[in-house]
Scaffold this motif. Sequence first.
Motif, PDB file in Angstrom:
ATOM      1  N   ALA A 217      34.356  46.354  45.754  1.00  0.00           N
ATOM      2  CA  ALA A 217      33.078  45.888  46.297  1.00  0.00           C
ATOM      3  C   ALA A 217      32.029  46.990  46.270  1.00  0.00           C
ATOM      4  CB  ALA A 217      33.287  45.380  47.717  1.00  0.00           C
ATOM      5  N   GLN A 218      32.457  48.236  46.252  1.00  0.00           N
ATOM      6  CA  GLN A 218      31.536  49.363  46.219  1.00  0.00           C
ATOM      7  C   GLN A 218      30.633  49.322  44.996  1.00  0.00           C
ATOM      8  OE1 GLN A 218      33.525  53.152  46.310  1.00  0.00           O
ATOM      9  NE2 GLN A 218      31.644  54.339  46.053  1.00  0.00           N
ATOM     10  N   TYR A 219      31.138  48.747  43.899  1.00  0.00           N
ATOM     11  CA  TYR A 219      30.366  48.689  42.666  1.00  0.00           C
ATOM     12  C   TYR A 219      30.034  47.247  42.262  1.00  0.00           C
ATOM     13  CZ  TYR A 219      31.666  53.578  42.310  1.00  0.00           C
ATOM     14  OH  TYR A 219      31.836  54.924  42.558  1.00  0.00           O
ATOM     15  N   GLY A 220      30.066  46.353  43.237  1.00  0.00           N
ATOM     16  CA  GLY A 220      29.660  44.981  42.963  1.00  0.00           C
ATOM     17  C   GLY A 220      30.783  44.004  42.735  1.00  0.00           C
ATOM     18  N   GLY A 221      32.027  44.431  42.898  1.00  0.00           N
ATOM     19  CA  GLY A 221      33.157  43.537  42.703  1.00  0.00           C
ATOM     20  C   GLY A 221      33.469  42.722  43.950  1.00  0.00           C
ATOM     21  N   GLN A 222      34.401  41.804  43.802  1.00  0.00           N
ATOM     22  CA  GLN A 222      34.774  40.929  44.922  1.00  0.00           C
ATOM     23  C   GLN A 222      36.004  41.421  45.677  1.00  0.00           C
ATOM     24  OE1 GLN A 222      34.507  36.612  43.806  1.00  0.00           O
ATOM     25  NE2 GLN A 222      33.942  37.439  41.811  1.00  0.00           N
ATOM     26  N   GLY A 223      36.760  42.347  45.075  1.00  0.00           N
ATOM     27  CA  GLY A 223      37.863  42.975  45.777  1.00  0.00           C
ATOM     28  C   GLY A 223      39.010  42.063  46.140  1.00  0.00           C
ATOM     29  N   LEU A 224      39.242  41.012  45.346  1.00  0.00           N
ATOM     30  CA  LEU A 224      40.323  40.072  45.642  1.00  0.00           C
ATOM     31  C   LEU A 224      41.666  40.602  45.145  1.00  0.00           C
ATOM     32  CD1 LEU A 224      38.240  36.942  44.835  1.00  0.00           C
ATOM     33  CD2 LEU A 224      39.556  37.194  46.949  1.00  0.00           C
ATOM     34  N   PRO A 225      42.761  40.087  45.652  1.00  0.00           N
ATOM     35  CA  PRO A 225      44.078  40.626  45.293  1.00  0.00           C
ATOM     36  C   PRO A 225      44.469  40.360  43.839  1.00  0.00           C
ATOM     37  CG  PRO A 225      44.192  39.362  47.340  1.00  0.00           C
ATOM     38  CD  PRO A 225      42.860  39.084  46.731  1.00  0.00           C
TER      39      PRO A 225
END
Length: 565
Positions: A97-105
């Motif tokens: 998420a730090q670079y715009g991602g959703q960070g899902l598993p």
Amino acid sequence: MQYQAPVDDMMFLIKDVFDLENRLKGIADFSEFDAELYNAILEEAGKFATGILQPINRSGDEEGCQFDDGVVTTPKGFKEAYQAYVEGGWQSLTASAQYGGQGLPKSLHVLVEEMFYSANSSFCLYGSLTAGAYHLLQAHADDVIKDQYLAKLISGEWSGSMCLTEAHAGSDLGILKTKAEPQEDGTYKLSGSKIFITGGEHDMTDNIIHLVLARLPDAPAGPKGISLFLVPKFMVNDDGSLGERNGIRCGSIEHKMGIKASSTCVINMDDATGFIIGGPHQGLRCMFTMMNLERLSIGLQGVGLGEMSYQQAFDYANDRLQGRAEGVEGTAPIIRHGDVQRMLKTMQAYTQAGRALAVWLGAWLDEAFHSEDEAVVSKAQNMAALLTPVAKAFFTDIGYEVCTIGQQVFGGHGYVREWGMEQHVRDARIAQIYEGTNGIQALDLIGRKIVSNKGAFLSELLTDMRDDMQSFSDTSHKVILASQLEELESLSIKIVEHFSADQDKQQYIACDYLHYMALSLYAYLWLKMAETGKDGKKESMQFFFNRLLPRAYGLKKSIENELGL
């Protein structure tokens, strides 16, 4: 036939088999996610696979990529599908998420990838390489590189490629010749050629970020002398805009048996500007971050194509009338014939167990990358290291077998283009070869993951499996499984004792051993799935134990013959 995303079976794994919500709840990065969200994402992924990707699969295969003086054009509809893919957020699913991602598993993402491979394997490869590239850079690049490149890779505005193979070297990266000359400004000038570069050139993104293995002038010989460089197609200005064209170009594309809508390129570098990643002579260590993720992804290509082949074969078997069957007046649908039932049950048993192993491995990767507990991370890294070569090789060996079985269900119609089954066979075949041939995966398993640590990783995994089996109620099959796991452990110990210093002997038995282990793991997963009581799982488990697990006995005998036992 329209692809039907198996969302119900996927959610069954997430909720009932692995209980991912509870397993991952202690990891801060996943604390806001729940099964309801996972279901919504899978539903949307299924719609995207069916509505956007599948309709351009056959046309993409027939048209293929086109090459003209360094420019590669993807088939009709691919650029529009890629734009929809980016806008839908599919490229950023597991990114930080730090670079715009959703960070899902990752344990969720493996299921999304399976759907996309089912619907359109050629298309899925472009995003897979990009995902691997940004995970590598996130793990090993400095902050300047991260700030300049990660956000646009994660968004899908730019894509990534992995440039390893050279014409004279093949899988032996230790003898690669591409050179990197240091410059006064801290950059490097790269010269050389790479082959078989997936997504090395195409028309779907503004920039392509190549991750290239090369040698510095003072590099020691062999694998220890390899460094890793980021080489952009277009240079990037300080404000993030694109600058001049870099000295890296596509010399040609391959004309292949399958995955024809995936551009497979010869890439030539002539004083191309590059930026070192991870420090001198650390190239292979860094690249393995990407390679291991790609190996799981390619394994999913085998599972996805197997699922698509099964669905089509199942529908065809219900519609095709031929021969006689008890209780049926007149001509019977061929699904009433025992041999066709055998084929369909084999396809289903292998594919669903592969899906389960993918989620299981994905959960280990989630813990390895995201847990803050050092003991959890260490164990998860061991389990992921052990299971990755098994997943890549067995998923793709079996995926190809399943696709050929599906073709067989269709009979002569399976051999002609009209029905689409022959494309699955052609597309599946490459998965056994690229991202490290399956023979190399088997050698990695037996050499690095069994012999080198004297079976410690396997012992750790078996302990978990046996603890889990304590709660299983199916006594008869639990006894069979317990015996199978004991034999796997015993055989592994004998291999360590006999072959620790004998590389040739390891090679003789490596593929048999990998398949033997995989069948043992599939037996455990089938019994675990059957324990939930879900309709149909017990019958599939029994079929696997009765008809497919016995293959392990022959493999064991073959290995023992080589051991001289």
